[in-house]
Design a protein around this motif. Structure first.
Motif, PDB file in Angstrom:
ATOM      1  N   SER A 132      35.615  30.464  44.267  1.00  0.00           N
ATOM      2  CA  SER A 132      36.704  29.697  43.667  1.00  0.00           C
ATOM      3  C   SER A 132      38.002  30.498  43.687  1.00  0.00           C
ATOM      4  O   SER A 132      38.005  31.711  43.887  1.00  0.00           O
ATOM      5  N   LYS A 133      39.100  29.787  43.477  1.00  0.00           N
ATOM      6  CA  LYS A 133      40.408  30.436  43.479  1.00  0.00           C
ATOM      7  C   LYS A 133      40.507  31.477  42.370  1.00  0.00           C
ATOM      8  O   LYS A 133      41.053  32.555  42.566  1.00  0.00           O
ATOM      9  N   LEU A 134      39.931  31.177  41.216  1.00  0.00           N
ATOM     10  CA  LEU A 134      39.941  32.118  40.102  1.00  0.00           C
ATOM     11  C   LEU A 134      39.171  33.383  40.460  1.00  0.00           C
ATOM     12  O   LEU A 134      39.605  34.489  40.135  1.00  0.00           O
ATOM     13  N   ASP A 135      38.041  33.226  41.164  1.00  0.00           N
ATOM     14  CA  ASP A 135      37.264  34.389  41.593  1.00  0.00           C
ATOM     15  C   ASP A 135      38.050  35.242  42.587  1.00  0.00           C
ATOM     16  O   ASP A 135      38.004  36.470  42.537  1.00  0.00           O
ATOM     17  N   ARG A 136      38.782  34.588  43.488  1.00  0.00           N
ATOM     18  CA  ARG A 136      39.583  35.336  44.469  1.00  0.00           C
ATOM     19  C   ARG A 136      40.700  36.099  43.783  1.00  0.00           C
ATOM     20  O   ARG A 136      41.000  37.239  44.129  1.00  0.00           O
ATOM     21  N   VAL A 137      41.347  35.463  42.795  1.00  0.00           N
ATOM     22  CA  VAL A 137      42.404  36.134  42.050  1.00  0.00           C
ATOM     23  C   VAL A 137      41.840  37.343  41.321  1.00  0.00           C
ATOM     24  O   VAL A 137      42.415  38.434  41.357  1.00  0.00           O
ATOM     25  N   ALA A 138      40.717  37.157  40.664  1.00  0.00           N
ATOM     26  CA  ALA A 138      40.087  38.252  39.928  1.00  0.00           C
ATOM     27  C   ALA A 138      39.700  39.383  40.884  1.00  0.00           C
ATOM     28  O   ALA A 138      39.907  40.561  40.572  1.00  0.00           O
ATOM     29  N   LEU A 139      39.171  39.044  42.035  1.00  0.00           N
ATOM     30  CA  LEU A 139      38.779  40.045  43.022  1.00  0.00           C
ATOM     31  C   LEU A 139      39.993  40.815  43.530  1.00  0.00           C
ATOM     32  O   LEU A 139      39.989  42.049  43.555  1.00  0.00           O
ATOM     33  N   LEU A 140      41.041  40.091  43.915  1.00  0.00           N
ATOM     34  CA  LEU A 140      42.244  40.745  44.419  1.00  0.00           C
ATOM     35  C   LEU A 140      42.906  41.595  43.345  1.00  0.00           C
ATOM     36  O   LEU A 140      43.315  42.730  43.603  1.00  0.00           O
ATOM     37  N   PHE A 141      43.008  41.055  42.140  1.00  0.00           N
ATOM     38  CA  PHE A 141      43.621  41.800  41.044  1.00  0.00           C
ATOM     39  C   PHE A 141      42.784  43.042  40.720  1.00  0.00           C
ATOM     40  O   PHE A 141      43.335  44.111  40.453  1.00  0.00           O
ATOM     41  N   GLY A 142      41.471  42.927  40.757  1.00  0.00           N
ATOM     42  CA  GLY A 142      40.597  44.080  40.524  1.00  0.00           C
ATOM     43  C   GLY A 142      40.792  45.150  41.582  1.00  0.00           C
ATOM     44  O   GLY A 142      40.833  46.349  41.272  1.00  0.00           O
ATOM     45  N   ILE A 143      40.917  44.738  42.837  1.00  0.00           N
ATOM     46  CA  ILE A 143      41.142  45.707  43.917  1.00  0.00           C
ATOM     47  C   ILE A 143      42.473  46.416  43.729  1.00  0.00           C
ATOM     48  O   ILE A 143      42.560  47.645  43.858  1.00  0.00           O
ATOM     49  N   ILE A 144      43.521  45.643  43.398  1.00  0.00           N
ATOM     50  CA  ILE A 144      44.843  46.237  43.201  1.00  0.00           C
ATOM     51  C   ILE A 144      44.820  47.236  42.055  1.00  0.00           C
ATOM     52  O   ILE A 144      45.319  48.363  42.184  1.00  0.00           O
ATOM     53  N   LEU A 145      44.236  46.855  40.930  1.00  0.00           N
ATOM     54  CA  LEU A 145      44.185  47.772  39.788  1.00  0.00           C
ATOM     55  C   LEU A 145      43.354  49.012  40.097  1.00  0.00           C
ATOM     56  O   LEU A 145      43.708  50.121  39.683  1.00  0.00           O
ATOM     57  N   THR A 146      42.254  48.841  40.834  1.00  0.00           N
ATOM     58  CA  THR A 146      41.426  49.981  41.211  1.00  0.00           C
ATOM     59  C   THR A 146      42.206  50.945  42.095  1.00  0.00           C
ATOM     60  O   THR A 146      42.184  52.168  41.872  1.00  0.00           O
ATOM     61  N   LEU A 147      42.920  50.407  43.090  1.00  0.00           N
ATOM     62  CA  LEU A 147      43.707  51.265  43.972  1.00  0.00           C
ATOM     63  C   LEU A 147      44.827  51.977  43.223  1.00  0.00           C
ATOM     64  O   LEU A 147      45.069  53.169  43.434  1.00  0.00           O
ATOM     65  N   LEU A 148      45.491  51.242  42.332  1.00  0.00           N
ATOM     66  CA  LEU A 148      46.549  51.873  41.546  1.00  0.00           C
ATOM     67  C   LEU A 148      45.981  52.948  40.616  1.00  0.00           C
ATOM     68  O   LEU A 148      46.596  53.993  40.407  1.00  0.00           O
ATOM     69  N   GLY A 149      44.786  52.709  40.058  1.00  0.00           N
ATOM     70  CA  GLY A 149      44.129  53.719  39.226  1.00  0.00           C
ATOM     71  C   GLY A 149      43.776  54.967  40.017  1.00  0.00           C
ATOM     72  O   GLY A 149      43.932  56.091  39.529  1.00  0.00           O
ATOM     73  N   ILE A 150      43.307  54.785  41.245  1.00  0.00           N
ATOM     74  CA  ILE A 150      42.995  55.939  42.108  1.00  0.00           C
ATOM     75  C   ILE A 150      44.258  56.735  42.393  1.00  0.00           C
ATOM     76  O   ILE A 150      44.247  57.975  42.357  1.00  0.00           O
ATOM     77  N   ILE A 151      45.365  56.027  42.646  1.00  0.00           N
ATOM     78  CA  ILE A 151      46.636  56.721  42.884  1.00  0.00           C
ATOM     79  C   ILE A 151      47.009  57.565  41.675  1.00  0.00           C
ATOM     80  O   ILE A 151      47.431  58.714  41.801  1.00  0.00           O
ATOM     81  N   LEU A 152      46.828  57.007  40.476  1.00  0.00           N
ATOM     82  CA  LEU A 152      47.159  57.762  39.266  1.00  0.00           C
ATOM     83  C   LEU A 152      46.256  58.972  39.087  1.00  0.00           C
ATOM     84  O   LEU A 152      46.705  60.052  38.697  1.00  0.00           O
ATOM     85  N   LEU A 153      44.964  58.797  39.349  1.00  0.00           N
ATOM     86  CA  LEU A 153      44.031  59.903  39.179  1.00  0.00           C
ATOM     87  C   LEU A 153      44.267  61.011  40.193  1.00  0.00           C
ATOM     88  O   LEU A 153      44.185  62.196  39.874  1.00  0.00           O
ATOM     89  N   VAL A 154      44.561  60.650  41.405  1.00  0.00           N
ATOM     90  CA  VAL A 154      44.797  61.647  42.447  1.00  0.00           C
ATOM     91  C   VAL A 154      46.157  62.303  42.242  1.00  0.00           C
ATOM     92  O   VAL A 154      46.384  63.416  42.680  1.00  0.00           O
TER      93      VAL A 154
END
Length: 156
Positions: A2-24
């Motif tokens: 569903s569209k909501l699942d895609r949004v959640a997936l994309l938003f989760g990926i973005i937040l994960t990548l941004l978190g990795i940037i902060l940690l590194v």
């Protein structure tokens, strides 16, 4: 999916990548600009919000995120030259809405904001001392034109 699942997936990926940037700590200064840009693109591509109205926050977030990213890369002292972008941002979002809806009123408001930001960019970049006088004369001319049109409408 569903569209909501895609949004959640994309938003989760973005937040994960941004978190990795902060940690590194490779580019921690880029976190907020990239976050705003990510949100802007989520609105832009319809993953957040519905209808043409989503384009206004999309345009605002993309412009502001870009300005903050430029300042993160080149230094926040550049904000002295980039501040008219904050006037341009809603104008850009409204211009996108115009391209979808073709509303002349939206176009007028958008053009006023974009023109104002352009005037302020020119005055800021070139440090034109006479810009205040020119802008004042322009405002007087616009005001007198509006007054004359109003008087003509009343007399008809």
């Amino acid at each position: 999916m569903s569209k909501l699942d895609r949004v959640a997936l994309l938003f989760g990926i973005i937040l994960t990548l941004l978190g990795i940037i902060l940690l590194v700590n490779a580019a921690a200064a880029y976190f907020w600009p990239l976050f705003l840009l990510s949100l802007g693109f989520l609105f832009e591509f319809g993953m957040l919000g519905k209808g043409a109205g989503r384009l206004v926050p999309a345009g605002i977030l993309i412009v502001i995120g870009t300005v903050l990213l430029v300042c993160s890369i080149f230094g926040y002292d550049k904000m002295a030259y980039l501040w008219p972008s904050f006037i341009f941002a809603p104008g850009f979002g409204l211009l996108q809405v115009y391209f979808v809806n073709r509303s002349r009123n939206v176009l007028k408001v958008s053009m006023v904001l974009i023109t104002l930001s352009g005037i302020f960019f020119v005055a800021t970049f070139f440090r034109i001392g006479w810009a205040r006088v020119t802008f004042g004369v322009l405002l007087i001319m616009i005001g007198v034109t509006i007054l004359i049109k109003g008087v003509r409408r009343k007399s008809e």
